[in-house]
Design a protein around this motif. Structure first.
Motif, mmCIF file in Angstrom:
data_model
loop_
_atom_site.group_PDB
_atom_site.id
_atom_site.type_symbol
_atom_site.label_atom_id
_atom_site.label_comp_id
_atom_site.label_asym_id
_atom_site.label_seq_id
_atom_site.Cartn_x
_atom_site.Cartn_y
_atom_site.Cartn_z
ATOM 1 N N ALA A 1 33.590 41.013 27.966
ATOM 2 C CA ALA A 1 34.705 41.849 27.536
ATOM 3 C C ALA A 1 34.193 43.230 27.113
ATOM 4 O O ALA A 1 34.831 44.257 27.381
ATOM 5 N N GLN A 2 33.039 43.225 26.474
ATOM 6 C CA GLN A 2 32.445 44.497 26.013
ATOM 7 C C GLN A 2 32.238 45.465 27.174
ATOM 8 O O GLN A 2 32.577 46.638 27.083
ATOM 9 N N VAL A 3 31.648 44.945 28.251
ATOM 10 C CA VAL A 3 31.392 45.795 29.425
ATOM 11 C C VAL A 3 32.722 46.251 30.020
ATOM 12 O O VAL A 3 32.931 47.445 30.271
ATOM 13 N N ALA A 4 33.652 45.287 30.212
ATOM 14 C CA ALA A 4 34.940 45.596 30.847
ATOM 15 C C ALA A 4 35.686 46.679 30.064
ATOM 16 O O ALA A 4 36.216 47.635 30.649
ATOM 17 N N ALA A 5 35.717 46.555 28.734
ATOM 18 C CA ALA A 5 36.471 47.514 27.913
ATOM 19 C C ALA A 5 35.827 48.901 27.985
ATOM 20 O O ALA A 5 36.533 49.916 28.106
ATOM 21 N N SER B 1 45.846 42.825 33.716
ATOM 22 C CA SER B 1 46.164 43.227 32.345
ATOM 23 C C SER B 1 45.154 42.597 31.379
ATOM 24 O O SER B 1 45.498 42.187 30.277
ATOM 25 N N GLY B 2 43.900 42.500 31.850
ATOM 26 C CA GLY B 2 42.838 41.949 31.002
ATOM 27 C C GLY B 2 42.078 43.063 30.293
ATOM 28 O O GLY B 2 42.586 44.176 30.124
ATOM 29 N N TRP B 3 40.858 42.763 29.884
ATOM 30 C CA TRP B 3 40.053 43.705 29.111
ATOM 31 C C TRP B 3 39.853 45.041 29.817
ATOM 32 O O TRP B 3 39.995 46.100 29.216
ATOM 33 N N ALA B 4 39.516 44.987 31.108
ATOM 34 C CA ALA B 4 39.173 46.209 31.830
ATOM 35 C C ALA B 4 40.420 47.067 32.060
ATOM 36 O O ALA B 4 40.454 48.248 31.687
ATOM 37 N N ILE C 1 40.918 42.693 38.245
ATOM 38 C CA ILE C 1 41.571 41.364 38.265
ATOM 39 C C ILE C 1 40.667 40.248 37.750
ATOM 40 O O ILE C 1 41.020 39.065 37.859
ATOM 41 N N GLY C 2 39.489 40.605 37.205
ATOM 42 C CA GLY C 2 38.634 39.577 36.623
ATOM 43 C C GLY C 2 38.095 38.618 37.664
ATOM 44 O O GLY C 2 38.024 38.943 38.864
ATOM 45 N N ALA C 3 37.738 37.434 37.189
ATOM 46 C CA ALA C 3 37.155 36.428 38.085
ATOM 47 C C ALA C 3 37.824 35.095 37.795
ATOM 48 O O ALA C 3 38.615 34.983 36.861
ATOM 49 N N GLN C 4 37.520 34.092 38.603
ATOM 50 C CA GLN C 4 38.068 32.768 38.307
ATOM 51 C C GLN C 4 36.927 31.797 38.000
ATOM 52 O O GLN C 4 35.752 32.127 38.203
ATOM 53 N N GLY D 1 35.046 45.575 35.383
ATOM 54 C CA GLY D 1 35.126 44.266 34.729
ATOM 55 C C GLY D 1 34.522 43.152 35.559
ATOM 56 O O GLY D 1 33.660 43.368 36.414
ATOM 57 N N ASP D 2 35.012 41.926 35.311
ATOM 58 C CA ASP D 2 34.440 40.732 35.950
ATOM 59 C C ASP D 2 34.632 40.700 37.471
ATOM 60 O O ASP D 2 34.012 39.880 38.148
ATOM 61 N N ALA D 3 35.521 41.560 38.001
ATOM 62 C CA ALA D 3 35.732 41.572 39.459
ATOM 63 C C ALA D 3 34.545 42.206 40.180
ATOM 64 O O ALA D 3 34.414 42.086 41.398
#
Ligand code: FAD
Ligand code: NAI
Length: 491
Positions: free
Chosen positions: A367-371, A50-53, A154-157, A356-358
């Motif tokens: 965030a710009q890329v993910a969105a 539930s992040g940017w992407a 799911i982004g990254a850590q 996104g970051d995944a």
């Protein structure tokens, strides 16, 4: 006449903002009461995160075409660009979050939301396993969900490079709870330094705040900490404030490698004026409970005692992404994340998409890329649906004319344009009401830094905040800080 034009634009903007707020207030209180239930005839898209992407994808996906399920261990969206401001209380955390149901409850068709972590993806059976990892668990805390399409956002850590002690003693800055932990620990260090009988060395250690990593996260945190020290701590702790020291450790020869040279120099000189100690070409080798071992440019290792350590050395893949990559050893061989094609389909698969970051792409993990990827992928899904629809129409066509007409429509639906990223510029806050901006301008770019850029930084973030509610809350937080300063209570 310029003044008149300015007044008109301002009045027009204010009326628009108030109108938008009223609309959103109505929207907040009147969700779709009876959305159409899940339709077994439609394909199911499961969105992870539930992040940017994922949020951007969720906003745009057409639920008339697909059943949608969202799985994320947090039931809200977080506006990360202002998270560093929460570590010192400039902004309240609640001002930057918005529940994911704020989007799903307004869709025409039912969207299922599960607050859970996806722990396994069985890409052969097209089933995922989800686990409730929250504090309160019911009798059942594990389940499975079948999907037709899976969207991995799911982004990254936080990256530790396997350096000993980082996980145990360092504070990351990625999630809401990280910012809360930093704020609490910072105040604890200061109050402990004020405890009677503390030796001068221990006071020095407790008041040494070390930031590791000179990327935008580390820079913005150091900047916020500096402002807190100068604007608030100096008045509340006059006997200690002069002893508080901020150090930033960066392995490369300079900070902010992604920004223009002049902005890097400007940041470094601003940090010098702000008395933030910058140690470049210095690597952290080990983290202990009260000291870090650093290796400077001369190769000599030395100990640096600290009270608070904030670790901001970038991203690494989450375990779920690593597991998924291991299922496709031939196509998934970039360590940074999931390899995807130009249409964001995971290499080696037909029904898994990632964004996104995944992912590991040519773009920076921002965030710009993910969105932009999220919005784009929703269009891809609309075209995938149209493709299937016209394929069936071609099959069923009764006359050659009808077949030719549907063939043309099919070809149009199949012509899916690859993802194209449009860079809107990079911004970074550097303290003392100054920010830097690298903005695309014609064929080149426009680099600017200073107080005016900070005004631009503020307006850019305000306009990008998720909802009108978030905008009001952040403006209120900034106003509160101006009048009363930041709160120093330890939560
Ligand atoms: P995220 O936003 O991290 O979202 C990942 C989601 O996946 C979360 O909801 C998480 O709970 C969920 N999740 C995790 N594991 C699982 C699982 N197993 N199953 C299901 N769900 C899972 N970028 C900019 O462009 N501009 C900025 O100013 C900026 N500032 C930043 C400031 C900070 C402090 C930080 C940390 C980052 C900043 N970024 C900025 C980078 C930006 O936040 C990231 O690039 C962006 O969040 C990536 O979006 P994402 O959706 O891929 O991942
Ligand atoms: P980053 O990857 O941008 O920077 C990490 C820094 O840590 C690097 O400069 C690296 O050289 C340094 N480092 C690594 N190991 C080290 C060690 N052992 N000792 C000392 N230094 C070490 O990471 P960051 O700042 O977390 O950003 C992640 C992403 O989020 C980036 O893409 C960034 O652009 C984006 N972001 C953007 C922001 C903005 O636009 N304002 C704000 C925050 C993040």
């Amino acid at each position: 006449s310029k003044w008149k034009a300015f007044k008109n634009v301002t009045a027009f903007g204010a009326v628009g903002f108030v109108g938008y707020t009223l609309y959103e207030m109505y929207y907040h209180r009147h969700p779709t009461e009876y959305p159409n239930p899940t339709d077994p005839k439609k394909k199911t898209v499961v969105i992870l995160g539930s992040g940017w992407a994922s949020t951007s994808f969720l906003k745009s996906i057409d639920t008339d075409l697909y059943n949608v399920v969202v799985v994320s261990p947090r039931n809200y969206f977080l506006f990360t660009p202002l998270l560093p401001s929460c570590t010192v209380g400039t902004i309240d955390i609640r001002s930057l979050v918005e529940p994911i149901r704020f989007i799903t409850r307004h869709k025409n068709n039912e969207v299922k939301v599960y607050e859970a972590e996806c722990t396994e993806i069985d890409s052969e059976k097209k089933v995922i396993t989800i686990v409730d990892n929250s504090e309160v668990k019911g009798d059942n805390a594990t389940s499975t969900i079948a999907y037709d399409y899976l969207v991995v956002g799911i982004g990254a850590q936080s990256q530790t490079f396997g350096i000993k002690g980082v996980e145990e003693y360092g504070c990351f800055l990625k999630e809401v709870w990280d910012a809360q932990k930093i704020r609490t620990k910072l105040m604890d260090c200061i109050e402990t330094a004020a405890f009677p009988g503390q030796s001068p060395e221990e006071i020095e250690r407790l008041l040494h705040m070390v930031v590791v990593g000179g990327g935008p996260t580390g820079i913005e945190y150091a900047a916020e900490l500096h402002d807190f020290l100068v604007e608030d701590l100096t008045h509340w702790y006059p006997e200690l404030a002069g002893k508080i020291k901020i150090t930033l450790v960066e392995a490369m020869p300079n900070v902010l490698p992604a920004f223009s040279k002049q902005l890097i120099d400007y940041t470094e000189s601003t940090f010098k004026q702000q008395n933030i100690h910058l140690h470049t070409k210095t690597m952290v080798k080990e983290v202990k409970e009260k000291e870090i071992i650093v290796q400077g440019p001369d190769g000599v290792k030395e100990s640096m005692p600290y009270g608070l350590l904030v670790w901001a050395t970038g991203n690494t893949s989450r375990p779920l992404v690593k597991n998924l990559m291991a299922q496709y050893p031939e196509t998934q061989n970039i360590r940074r994340g999931l390899a995807v094609d130009d249409w964001l389909r995971m290499a080696g698969t037909n029904d898994i998409y990632a964004l996104g970051d995944a992912t590991a792409t040519k773009y920076a993990p921002t965030a710009q890329v993910a969105a932009q990827q999220g919005k784009y992928l929703a269009r891809v899904f609309a075209q995938l649906h149209a493709t299937e629809y016209y394929e069936a129409q071609v099959e069923e066509a009764a006359t050659p004319e009808e077949k030719a007409k549907n063939m043309r429509r099919l070809q149009k639906a199949q012509d899916i344009k690859p993802f194209h990223y449009s860079h809107q510029g990079s911004l970074c806050y550097i303290g003392s009401d100054k920010a830097i901006a690298d903005l695309p301008f014609g064929p080149g770019n426009l680099a600017s830094g200073g107080v005016a850029t900070y005004a631009f930084w503020r307006s850019a973030y305000i306009s990008n905040l998720f909802s009108a509610r978030n905008k009001w809350l952040v403006i209120t937080d900034w106003t509160k800080k101006t009048f009363w300063g930041r709160d120093i209570s330890r939560e």
